[in-house]
Write an enzyme that holds these catalytic residues in place. Structure first.
Site, PDB file in Angstrom:
ATOM      1  N   LYS A  18       0.833  -1.132   0.094  1.00  0.00           N
ATOM      2  CA  LYS A  18       0.032   0.069  -0.082  1.00  0.00           C
ATOM      3  C   LYS A  18       0.701   1.216  -0.026  1.00  0.00           C
ATOM      4  CE  LYS A  18       0.528   1.505   4.458  1.00  0.00           C
ATOM      5  NZ  LYS A  18       1.234   2.881   4.853  1.00  0.00           N
ATOM      6  N   PRO A 103       8.914  -4.215   0.252  1.00  0.00           N
ATOM      7  CA  PRO A 103      10.104  -3.876   1.208  1.00  0.00           C
ATOM      8  C   PRO A 103       9.749  -4.147   2.754  1.00  0.00           C
ATOM      9  CG  PRO A 103       9.230  -1.972  -0.161  1.00  0.00           C
ATOM     10  CD  PRO A 103       8.589  -2.860  -0.648  1.00  0.00           C
ATOM     11  N   GLY A 106       9.234  -0.920   5.533  1.00  0.00           N
ATOM     12  CA  GLY A 106       9.364   0.164   4.624  1.00  0.00           C
ATOM     13  C   GLY A 106       8.316   0.995   4.647  1.00  0.00           C
ATOM     14  N   ALA A 109       3.256  -1.554   4.454  1.00  0.00           N
ATOM     15  CA  ALA A 109       2.390  -2.540   5.156  1.00  0.00           C
ATOM     16  C   ALA A 109       2.769  -3.812   4.618  1.00  0.00           C
ATOM     17  CB  ALA A 109       0.903  -1.939   4.790  1.00  0.00           C
ATOM     18  N   GLY A 111       4.074  -6.513   6.412  1.00  0.00           N
ATOM     19  CA  GLY A 111       3.817  -7.606   7.408  1.00  0.00           C
ATOM     20  C   GLY A 111       2.316  -7.478   7.622  1.00  0.00           C
ATOM     21  N   SER A 112       1.656  -6.506   7.175  1.00  0.00           N
ATOM     22  CA  SER A 112       0.239  -6.480   7.359  1.00  0.00           C
ATOM     23  C   SER A 112      -0.289  -7.244   6.145  1.00  0.00           C
ATOM     24  CB  SER A 112      -0.527  -5.057   7.323  1.00  0.00           C
ATOM     25  OG  SER A 112      -0.064  -4.188   8.404  1.00  0.00           O
ATOM     26  N   ALA A 113       0.226  -6.940   5.022  1.00  0.00           N
ATOM     27  CA  ALA A 113      -0.083  -7.629   3.827  1.00  0.00           C
ATOM     28  C   ALA A 113      -0.172  -9.142   3.783  1.00  0.00           C
ATOM     29  CB  ALA A 113       0.976  -7.060   2.649  1.00  0.00           C
ATOM     30  N   ASP A 145      -3.365  -1.856   9.562  1.00  0.00           N
ATOM     31  CA  ASP A 145      -3.329  -1.890   7.945  1.00  0.00           C
ATOM     32  C   ASP A 145      -3.719  -3.049   7.556  1.00  0.00           C
ATOM     33  OD1 ASP A 145      -2.260   0.603   7.882  1.00  0.00           O
ATOM     34  OD2 ASP A 145      -0.278  -0.130   7.708  1.00  0.00           O
TER      35      ASP A 145
HETATM   36  O1  C5P Z   1      -1.257  -1.423  13.933  1.00  0.00           O
HETATM   37  P1  C5P Z   1       0.168  -1.581  13.803  1.00  0.00           P
HETATM   38  O2  C5P Z   1       0.727  -2.700  14.503  1.00  0.00           O
HETATM   39  O3  C5P Z   1       0.595  -1.628  12.281  1.00  0.00           O
HETATM   40  O4  C5P Z   1       1.020  -0.225  14.205  1.00  0.00           O
HETATM   41  C1  C5P Z   1       2.096  -0.135  14.605  1.00  0.00           C
HETATM   42  C2  C5P Z   1       2.452   1.197  15.588  1.00  0.00           C
HETATM   43  O5  C5P Z   1       2.337   2.439  14.752  1.00  0.00           O
HETATM   44  C3  C5P Z   1       1.536   1.111  16.897  1.00  0.00           C
HETATM   45  O6  C5P Z   1       2.198   0.409  17.721  1.00  0.00           O
HETATM   46  C4  C5P Z   1       1.538   2.700  16.863  1.00  0.00           C
HETATM   47  O7  C5P Z   1       2.599   2.926  17.775  1.00  0.00           O
HETATM   48  C5  C5P Z   1       1.618   3.295  15.814  1.00  0.00           C
HETATM   49  N1  C5P Z   1       0.180   3.712  15.083  1.00  0.00           N
HETATM   50  C6  C5P Z   1      -0.349   4.603  15.873  1.00  0.00           C
HETATM   51  N2  C5P Z   1      -1.740   4.954  15.381  1.00  0.00           N
HETATM   52  C7  C5P Z   1      -2.309   4.249  14.343  1.00  0.00           C
HETATM   53  C8  C5P Z   1      -1.456   3.243  13.555  1.00  0.00           C
HETATM   54  C9  C5P Z   1      -0.529   2.955  14.062  1.00  0.00           C
HETATM   55  O8  C5P Z   1       0.216   5.369  16.683  1.00  0.00           O
HETATM   56  N3  C5P Z   1      -3.540   4.650  13.773  1.00  0.00           N
END
Ligand code: C5P
Length: 314
Positions: A18, A103, A106, A109, A111-113, A145
Protein backbone atom coordinates in the site's frame (compact mmCIF):
# COMPACT_ATOMS: atom_id res chain seq x y z
CA UNK A 1 -11.05 -33.30 -9.87
CA UNK A 2 -13.26 -31.17 -7.59
CA UNK A 3 -11.32 -28.77 -5.39
CA UNK A 4 -12.50 -29.06 -1.79
CA UNK A 5 -10.96 -28.82 1.63
CA UNK A 6 -9.98 -32.51 1.70
CA UNK A 7 -7.93 -32.46 -1.48
CA UNK A 8 -6.56 -28.91 -1.70
CA UNK A 9 -2.97 -29.10 -0.60
CA UNK A 10 -1.40 -25.88 -1.81
CA UNK A 11 -2.94 -22.43 -2.05
CA UNK A 12 -1.24 -19.38 -3.56
CA UNK A 13 -2.32 -15.85 -2.64
CA UNK A 14 -0.99 -12.59 -4.06
CA UNK A 15 -1.16 -9.44 -1.96
CA UNK A 16 -0.16 -5.86 -2.86
CA UNK A 17 1.80 -3.16 -1.04
CA UNK A 18 0.00 0.00 0.00
CA UNK A 19 0.88 3.64 -0.38
CA UNK A 20 -0.83 6.55 1.39
CA UNK A 21 -1.91 9.40 -0.89
CA UNK A 22 -2.86 11.32 2.25
CA UNK A 23 -1.89 10.45 5.80
CA UNK A 24 -3.38 12.91 8.28
CA UNK A 25 -2.51 12.16 11.89
CA UNK A 26 -4.91 13.33 14.59
CA UNK A 27 -4.84 13.17 18.38
CA UNK A 28 -3.74 10.13 20.38
CA UNK A 29 -6.60 7.83 21.38
CA UNK A 30 -7.14 6.05 24.67
CA UNK A 31 -5.79 2.80 23.15
CA UNK A 32 -2.47 4.56 22.38
CA UNK A 33 -3.10 4.67 18.63
CA UNK A 34 -3.52 7.92 16.72
CA UNK A 35 -6.75 8.94 15.06
CA UNK A 36 -6.06 8.84 11.31
CA UNK A 37 -7.65 10.03 8.10
CA UNK A 38 -5.85 8.43 5.21
CA UNK A 39 -6.26 7.53 1.56
CA UNK A 40 -4.76 4.14 0.84
CA UNK A 41 -3.98 2.86 -2.61
CA UNK A 42 -2.88 -0.71 -3.33
CA UNK A 43 -0.06 -0.79 -5.92
CA UNK A 44 1.40 -3.48 -8.17
CA UNK A 45 4.23 -4.56 -5.91
CA UNK A 46 3.30 -7.97 -4.55
CA UNK A 47 4.16 -10.56 -1.93
CA UNK A 48 3.07 -14.13 -2.64
CA UNK A 49 1.99 -16.40 0.19
CA UNK A 50 1.79 -20.16 -0.32
CA UNK A 51 -0.11 -22.24 2.26
CA UNK A 52 -0.02 -26.01 2.69
CA UNK A 53 -1.45 -28.35 5.33
CA UNK A 54 0.74 -29.02 8.37
CA UNK A 55 0.28 -30.20 11.96
CA UNK A 56 1.57 -27.02 13.57
CA UNK A 57 2.10 -23.42 12.43
CA UNK A 58 5.33 -22.65 10.61
CA UNK A 59 6.68 -20.17 8.11
CA UNK A 60 9.62 -19.47 5.86
CA UNK A 61 10.43 -16.31 3.95
CA UNK A 62 12.39 -15.65 0.78
CA UNK A 63 13.29 -12.36 -0.89
CA UNK A 64 15.63 -9.38 -0.66
CA UNK A 65 16.59 -8.16 2.81
CA UNK A 66 14.31 -10.61 4.63
CA UNK A 67 16.80 -11.88 7.24
CA UNK A 68 15.10 -9.68 9.90
CA UNK A 69 11.61 -11.06 9.22
CA UNK A 70 10.51 -13.21 12.17
CA UNK A 71 9.55 -16.78 11.25
CA UNK A 72 7.80 -17.70 14.51
CA UNK A 73 4.74 -16.35 16.29
CA UNK A 74 6.31 -12.87 16.06
CA UNK A 75 5.25 -12.88 12.41
CA UNK A 76 1.80 -11.37 11.85
CA UNK A 77 1.04 -13.99 9.16
CA UNK A 78 1.37 -16.81 11.74
CA UNK A 79 -0.81 -14.81 14.16
CA UNK A 80 -3.38 -14.42 11.36
CA UNK A 81 -3.45 -18.19 10.69
CA UNK A 82 -3.78 -18.92 14.42
CA UNK A 83 -6.55 -16.34 14.82
CA UNK A 84 -8.50 -17.92 11.94
CA UNK A 85 -8.01 -21.42 13.38
CA UNK A 86 -9.25 -20.21 16.80
CA UNK A 87 -12.25 -18.48 15.23
CA UNK A 88 -13.29 -21.47 13.07
CA UNK A 89 -12.24 -24.32 15.39
CA UNK A 90 -9.91 -25.72 12.71
CA UNK A 91 -7.76 -28.41 14.34
CA UNK A 92 -4.78 -28.66 11.98
CA UNK A 93 -2.09 -26.12 11.23
CA UNK A 94 -0.44 -24.63 8.18
CA UNK A 95 2.94 -24.11 6.62
CA UNK A 96 3.26 -20.66 5.06
CA UNK A 97 5.90 -19.66 2.55
CA UNK A 98 6.26 -15.95 1.84
CA UNK A 99 7.99 -14.71 -1.32
CA UNK A 100 8.64 -11.07 -0.56
CA UNK A 101 8.85 -8.19 -2.98
CA UNK A 102 7.25 -5.62 -0.68
CA UNK A 103 10.11 -3.86 1.16
CA UNK A 104 10.60 -5.15 4.70
CA UNK A 105 9.82 -2.49 7.36
CA UNK A 106 9.41 0.05 4.56
CA UNK A 107 6.15 1.79 5.45
CA UNK A 108 4.30 -0.13 2.72
CA UNK A 109 2.45 -2.49 5.08
CA UNK A 110 4.44 -5.58 4.05
CA UNK A 111 3.82 -7.41 7.34
CA UNK A 112 0.13 -6.48 7.31
CA UNK A 113 -0.11 -7.61 3.67
CA UNK A 114 1.29 -11.04 4.55
CA UNK A 115 -1.22 -11.32 7.43
CA UNK A 116 -4.10 -10.50 5.07
CA UNK A 117 -2.76 -13.03 2.54
CA UNK A 118 -2.45 -15.68 5.28
CA UNK A 119 -6.13 -15.14 6.23
CA UNK A 120 -7.25 -15.60 2.61
CA UNK A 121 -4.90 -18.56 2.04
CA UNK A 122 -5.89 -20.46 5.22
CA UNK A 123 -9.58 -19.74 4.62
CA UNK A 124 -9.25 -21.43 1.21
CA UNK A 125 -6.93 -24.23 2.38
CA UNK A 126 -9.12 -25.19 5.33
CA UNK A 127 -12.40 -24.57 3.49
CA UNK A 128 -13.68 -22.33 6.29
CA UNK A 129 -15.40 -19.86 3.90
CA UNK A 130 -15.70 -17.12 6.49
CA UNK A 131 -17.94 -14.22 5.34
CA UNK A 132 -15.97 -11.11 4.25
CA UNK A 133 -17.12 -9.01 7.23
CA UNK A 134 -15.80 -11.68 9.64
CA UNK A 135 -12.47 -11.84 7.84
CA UNK A 136 -12.37 -8.03 8.08
CA UNK A 137 -13.00 -8.21 11.85
CA UNK A 138 -10.19 -10.74 12.32
CA UNK A 139 -7.93 -8.54 10.16
CA UNK A 140 -8.65 -5.43 12.25
CA UNK A 141 -7.69 -7.36 15.41
CA UNK A 142 -4.25 -8.07 13.90
CA UNK A 143 -3.20 -4.52 12.95
CA UNK A 144 -4.48 -1.21 11.66
CA UNK A 145 -3.41 -1.79 8.00
CA UNK A 146 -4.51 -5.44 7.67
CA UNK A 147 -8.17 -4.72 6.68
CA UNK A 148 -6.99 -2.50 3.82
CA UNK A 149 -4.61 -5.20 2.59
CA UNK A 150 -7.61 -7.55 2.30
CA UNK A 151 -9.64 -4.91 0.48
CA UNK A 152 -7.18 -3.22 -1.91
CA UNK A 153 -8.18 -0.55 -4.44
CA UNK A 154 -8.28 3.09 -3.35
CA UNK A 155 -10.10 3.77 -0.07
CA UNK A 156 -10.37 6.31 2.69
CA UNK A 157 -9.35 4.87 6.08
CA UNK A 158 -10.45 6.45 9.35
CA UNK A 159 -10.26 5.47 13.03
CA UNK A 160 -6.91 3.69 13.41
CA UNK A 161 -6.94 3.46 9.59
CA UNK A 162 -9.07 0.31 9.76
CA UNK A 163 -12.53 1.75 8.98
CA UNK A 164 -12.67 1.72 5.20
CA UNK A 165 -14.81 3.55 2.64
CA UNK A 166 -14.15 3.11 -1.10
CA UNK A 167 -13.22 6.19 -3.10
CA UNK A 168 -14.85 7.00 -6.43
CA UNK A 169 -12.21 7.13 -9.13
CA UNK A 170 -11.16 5.71 -12.43
CA UNK A 171 -8.02 5.08 -14.39
CA UNK A 172 -4.57 4.00 -13.45
CA UNK A 173 -1.92 5.99 -11.58
CA UNK A 174 1.80 5.61 -12.19
CA UNK A 175 4.27 5.56 -9.30
CA UNK A 176 7.94 5.01 -8.58
CA UNK A 177 8.80 3.48 -5.23
CA UNK A 178 12.33 4.03 -3.89
CA UNK A 179 13.44 1.51 -1.29
CA UNK A 180 16.33 2.68 0.87
CA UNK A 181 18.68 0.74 3.09
CA UNK A 182 17.70 3.05 5.99
CA UNK A 183 15.71 1.92 9.03
CA UNK A 184 12.71 3.58 10.72
CA UNK A 185 10.39 2.05 13.31
CA UNK A 186 6.69 2.92 12.95
CA UNK A 187 6.06 3.55 16.69
CA UNK A 188 9.22 5.73 16.82
CA UNK A 189 8.00 7.84 13.87
CA UNK A 190 4.56 8.37 15.50
CA UNK A 191 6.34 9.32 18.76
CA UNK A 192 8.59 11.77 16.88
CA UNK A 193 5.50 13.29 15.23
CA UNK A 194 4.05 13.90 18.73
CA UNK A 195 7.37 15.33 19.93
CA UNK A 196 7.64 17.75 16.98
CA UNK A 197 4.08 18.92 17.64
CA UNK A 198 5.19 19.80 21.18
CA UNK A 199 1.78 19.33 22.82
CA UNK A 200 -0.03 21.76 20.47
CA UNK A 201 -3.77 21.13 20.03
CA UNK A 202 -4.40 18.62 17.22
CA UNK A 203 -7.84 18.62 15.60
CA UNK A 204 -9.75 15.69 14.10
CA UNK A 205 -7.99 14.63 10.90
CA UNK A 206 -9.78 14.71 7.53
CA UNK A 207 -9.01 14.12 3.86
CA UNK A 208 -9.10 17.23 1.64
CA UNK A 209 -11.92 17.36 -0.92
CA UNK A 210 -9.33 18.51 -3.52
CA UNK A 211 -7.58 15.13 -3.31
CA UNK A 212 -10.82 13.18 -3.72
CA UNK A 213 -11.81 15.40 -6.66
CA UNK A 214 -8.42 14.84 -8.34
CA UNK A 215 -8.92 11.06 -7.99
CA UNK A 216 -12.35 11.35 -9.62
CA UNK A 217 -10.94 13.36 -12.52
CA UNK A 218 -7.95 11.08 -13.05
CA UNK A 219 -5.51 13.96 -13.55
CA UNK A 220 -1.99 13.42 -12.08
CA UNK A 221 -1.07 17.12 -12.29
CA UNK A 222 -4.10 17.97 -10.12
CA UNK A 223 -3.46 15.11 -7.71
CA UNK A 224 0.23 15.99 -7.20
CA UNK A 225 -0.16 19.07 -4.92
CA UNK A 226 -2.76 17.30 -2.76
CA UNK A 227 -0.47 14.42 -1.67
CA UNK A 228 0.34 14.87 2.02
CA UNK A 229 1.90 12.89 4.85
CA UNK A 230 1.81 14.25 8.41
CA UNK A 231 4.45 11.66 9.37
CA UNK A 232 6.92 13.03 6.81
CA UNK A 233 8.50 15.72 9.06
CA UNK A 234 9.02 13.05 11.74
CA UNK A 235 10.51 10.53 9.28
CA UNK A 236 12.86 13.25 7.91
CA UNK A 237 13.80 14.33 11.42
CA UNK A 238 14.85 10.77 12.30
CA UNK A 239 16.38 10.03 8.87
CA UNK A 240 17.59 13.27 7.18
CA UNK A 241 19.21 11.09 4.47
CA UNK A 242 15.71 10.85 2.94
CA UNK A 243 15.84 14.53 1.87
CA UNK A 244 18.18 13.95 -1.11
CA UNK A 245 15.98 11.06 -2.29
CA UNK A 246 12.86 13.25 -2.37
CA UNK A 247 14.88 16.01 -4.09
CA UNK A 248 16.33 13.70 -6.74
CA UNK A 249 12.83 12.45 -7.63
CA UNK A 250 11.37 15.92 -8.15
CA UNK A 251 14.49 17.15 -10.01
CA UNK A 252 14.16 14.23 -12.44
CA UNK A 253 10.57 15.20 -13.27
CA UNK A 254 8.27 13.47 -10.74
CA UNK A 255 5.09 15.48 -10.16
CA UNK A 256 5.22 14.85 -6.39
CA UNK A 257 7.46 13.13 -3.86
CA UNK A 258 6.38 11.87 -0.43
CA UNK A 259 7.59 9.58 2.32
CA UNK A 260 5.46 6.43 2.23
CA UNK A 261 3.57 5.90 5.51
CA UNK A 262 6.11 5.99 8.33
CA UNK A 263 8.98 5.50 5.83
CA UNK A 264 11.76 4.98 5.03
CA UNK A 265 10.42 4.12 1.55
CA UNK A 266 9.63 7.15 -0.63
CA UNK A 267 7.06 7.29 -3.40
CA UNK A 268 6.88 9.49 -6.51
CA UNK A 269 3.84 10.33 -8.62
CA UNK A 270 4.63 10.43 -12.35
CA UNK A 271 2.61 11.17 -15.47
CA UNK A 272 3.07 7.91 -17.31
CA UNK A 273 5.14 4.77 -17.69
CA UNK A 274 7.84 6.55 -19.71
CA UNK A 275 8.40 9.21 -17.06
CA UNK A 276 8.35 6.48 -14.40
CA UNK A 277 11.37 4.79 -16.01
CA UNK A 278 13.30 8.10 -16.25
CA UNK A 279 12.66 8.91 -12.57
CA UNK A 280 13.49 5.34 -11.46
CA UNK A 281 16.80 5.49 -13.35
CA UNK A 282 17.79 8.76 -11.69
CA UNK A 283 16.84 7.52 -8.20
CA UNK A 284 18.79 4.33 -8.74
CA UNK A 285 21.99 6.43 -9.04
CA UNK A 286 21.81 7.39 -5.34
CA UNK A 287 23.87 5.23 -2.99
CA UNK A 288 21.11 5.32 -0.39
CA UNK A 289 18.55 3.85 -2.83
CA UNK A 290 18.60 0.05 -2.85
CA UNK A 291 15.91 -0.30 -5.53
CA UNK A 292 13.63 2.03 -7.49
CA UNK A 293 10.57 0.18 -8.76
CA UNK A 294 7.95 1.29 -11.26
CA UNK A 295 4.39 0.36 -10.34
CA UNK A 296 0.74 1.25 -10.92
CA UNK A 297 -2.40 1.42 -8.80
CA UNK A 298 -5.02 0.74 -7.80
CA UNK A 299 -4.94 -3.08 -7.77
CA UNK A 300 -7.15 -5.52 -5.80
CA UNK A 301 -6.24 -6.67 -2.27
CA UNK A 302 -5.22 -10.21 -1.18
CA UNK A 303 -6.45 -12.64 -3.86
CA UNK A 304 -6.30 -16.37 -4.43
CA UNK A 305 -4.25 -16.84 -7.59
CA UNK A 306 -4.00 -20.62 -7.67
CA UNK A 307 -4.97 -23.67 -5.70
CA UNK A 308 -3.42 -26.99 -6.57
CA UNK A 309 -5.59 -29.96 -5.66
CA UNK A 310 -4.13 -33.42 -5.21
CA UNK A 311 -5.28 -36.58 -3.48
CA UNK A 312 -4.08 -36.77 0.12
CA UNK A 313 -1.95 -39.82 -0.89
CA UNK A 314 -0.39 -38.29 -4.04
O1 C5P B 1 -1.28 -1.46 13.94
P1 C5P B 1 0.18 -1.57 13.71
O2 C5P B 1 0.83 -2.65 14.52
O3 C5P B 1 0.55 -1.61 12.27
O4 C5P B 1 0.83 -0.19 14.25
C1 C5P B 1 2.20 -0.09 14.57
C2 C5P B 1 2.42 1.08 15.51
O5 C5P B 1 2.17 2.31 14.84
C3 C5P B 1 1.51 1.12 16.71
O6 C5P B 1 2.04 0.34 17.76
C4 C5P B 1 1.51 2.60 17.07
O7 C5P B 1 2.68 2.96 17.76
C5 C5P B 1 1.58 3.26 15.71
N1 C5P B 1 0.24 3.61 15.18
C6 C5P B 1 -0.44 4.67 15.75
N2 C5P B 1 -1.68 5.02 15.27
C7 C5P B 1 -2.23 4.34 14.23
C8 C5P B 1 -1.54 3.26 13.61
C9 C5P B 1 -0.28 2.92 14.12
O8 C5P B 1 0.05 5.32 16.70
N3 C5P B 1 -3.44 4.69 13.79
Amino acid sequence: MPVDEQTTKVVHVQVPAKINLALRVGPTREDGYHELATVFQAVSLFDRVTASHARGFSLDVDGPDCSDVPTGTGNLAIQAAQALAARTGHRGGVHLRIDKQIPVAGGMAGGSADAAAALVACDALWGSRLPPDELHRLAAGLGADVPFCLHGGTVVGTGRGDQLAPVAGRGQWHWVVAVTGLRLSTPAVFAECDRLRGGEHVGEPYVAEALLAALRHNDPATLAPTLVNDLQPAALSLQPALWPVLDAGTRSGALAAVVCGSGPTTVFLVRDQRQAHTVAQELQRLDVVAAATVCTGPVPGARLVEQVARNQDS
